[in-house]
Design an enzyme around this catalytic site. Structure first.
Site, PDB file in Angstrom:
ATOM      1  N   PHE A 112     -10.939  -3.555  11.043  1.00 49.37           N
ATOM      2  CA  PHE A 112     -12.152  -3.378  10.238  1.00 49.37           C
ATOM      3  C   PHE A 112     -11.946  -3.988   8.863  1.00 49.37           C
ATOM      4  CE2 PHE A 112      -9.557   0.489  10.271  1.00 49.37           C
ATOM      5  CZ  PHE A 112      -9.299   0.688   8.927  1.00 49.37           C
ATOM      6  N   TYR A 148       0.783  -1.229   0.000  1.00 49.28           N
ATOM      7  CA  TYR A 148       0.000   0.000   0.000  1.00 49.28           C
ATOM      8  C   TYR A 148       0.816   1.281   0.000  1.00 49.28           C
ATOM      9  CZ  TYR A 148      -3.903  -3.100   0.415  1.00 49.28           C
ATOM     10  OH  TYR A 148      -4.823  -4.084   0.147  1.00 49.28           O
TER      11      TYR A 148
END
Length: 428
Positions: free
Chosen positions: A428, A141
């Site tokens: 999450f 990322y």
């Protein structure tokens, strides 16, 4: 599923998927097919029905993307709508990037890059200055502008040999067992009061409280069902701990393990009372704590931290989608007036020079033609944004360049969190 719900590929970066694939927003009746793609990317192990149902209920379909090759789903990427605490205590809209996966049959075809391109364009259009994620593979990322902004401590504490010295006032705290679901509202009230105190914490929208008491038998690995102890003072709930106990017996007798799931407390005495309780549970000798704040007090109450085997791990990755709005949203622990020359190849609207002026009361950040004081990429800004990673440390790694002498020290001091270290309380 594990906290890290982002997988991916290290393939090409052409910005669009090829081989006849199509990228579009997910429809509710396509969720099962998309979720199957995600599970397969993480090894193909099925989740318990109650866990699967929860993630379905939490999915925001207008913020969930899928890539299709005919009728087959070959890529997924979602974004929860969160509010994130930043230095100064403000709550800032942030897209919680989640459920990112690419089918192994479609790697190195631009699938991931096409989803990241569309997603960040969407986040910008929604007016959310930040995107955040946890990464299964951190190397993926950075090229999309995400920087590791918070860290966490994992520990396996030998409670037979690491004593705990607690502060005064701990004995004034009353502890009692309670069924986790029965005290959920009281525990959530404690959590909500803590959110503004620490950068990196997430406001929990309705439905997210269920994550903390999710307790499928398939996830217990021989441990007990989830247990809960609440801490009270003068009839008020001031803290709680959720945990499991895994019984064990060795040659010398009982050798069980306490596995901490969550612990939140409003003050040091309540915090210490809960940790002392966990250390003293009968028939156990090990306390496993994962994902804890790096500055948590128990590390300074133990008699021998080496017996705790603490390890550091990356947690929340931050991406500034709108540099000006993001830097204006937080405060700075010391006065700062610097021009930042920002490089952002993936979101070129951020590229250029920005004058940041701020102090503990507020900040402005606007475009400027003035000469740069510091030069860095948006990835470094993301890493430093919550105050847990110093600009000076990034400069020592060659990732921030000081143009004006003295600017680095000024900015590094100002960017600090000014108190508690940033912490992501749950995945999450």
């Amino acid at each position: 599923m594990a906290n890290e719900r982002t997988s991916g590929t290290s393939g090409v970066t052409d910005g669009s998927a090829d081989f006849g694939t199509s990228l579009r927003t997910l429809e509710p009746d396509e969720w099962d097919k998309a979720y199957a793609t995600l599970l397969r990317a993480f090894g193909g192990v099925e989740e318990a029905p109650e866990e699967r149902e929860l993630w379905n209920a939490l999915t925001e379909f207008d913020r969930f993307l899928a890539v299709w090759d005919g009728d087959a789903c070959v890529g997924t990427a979602g974004a929860f709508s969160f509010r994130l605490t930043v230095p100064g205590g403000a709550s800032v809209p942030a897209a919680g990037v989640t459920m990112v996966s690419v089918a192994a049959t479609h790697r190195r075809r631009g699938v991931l890059t096409s989803m990241m391109r569309r997603q960040l364009d969407d986040v910008r259009s929604w007016g959310e200055p930040l995107a955040v994620l946890t990464a299964s593979e951190p190397a993926i990322y950075g090229r999309f502008g995400y920087g590791a902004a918070s860290f966490q401590v994992n520990a396996e504490i030998d409670t037979r040999r690491a004593g705990l010295s607690v502060p005064a006032g701990t004995d004034d705290v009353r502890l009692r067992y309670a069924a986790p679901a029965d005290v959920l509202d009281a525990c959530e009230a404690v959590y909500a009061r803590l959110v503004p105190r620490r950068p990196g914490m997430l406001e929990r929208r309705p439905g997210w409280e269920r994550l903390g008491v999710l307790d499928p038998e398939s996830d217990r690995d021989g441990a007990s069902p989830l247990q809960c102890v609440v801490a009270e003072r003068d009839g008020e709930t001031v803290g709680y701990a959720r945990f499991r106990v895994k019984p064990g017996w060795g040659p010398a007798g009982p050798d069980g393990t306490v596995i901490l799931s969550a612990l939140d407390a409003l003050d040091p005495a309540a915090d210490a009372a809960l940790w002392r309780f966990l250390f003293d549970i009968d028939l156990t000798s090990t306390l496993v704590a994962r994902g804890r704040p790096v500055d948590e007090g128990w590390q300074y109450m133990v008699s021998d931290v080496r017996r705790c085997r603490p390890t550091l791990r990356d947690a929340l990755y931050v991406r500034l989608v709108d540099v000006g709005a993001a830097l204006r949203a937080r405060t700075y622990q010391a006065p700062v007036d610097v021009v930042l020359e920002v490089e952002d190849a993936f979101c070129p609207w951020n590229t250029g020079r920005w004058r940041l002026s701020g102090d503990p009361k507020g900040a402005s950040c606007e475009r400027t033609e003035d000469a740069a004081d510091l030069a860095l990429s948006v990835r470094e800004l993301g890493a430093a944004y919550l105050g847990g990673v110093g600009l000076g440390a990034l400069a020592a790694a060659g990732r921030v360049r000081e143009v004006r002498q003295g600017a680095l020290a000024e900015a590094s001091l100002a960017f600090g969190s000014g108190g508690a270290a940033p912490w992501l309380p749950h995945g999450f």
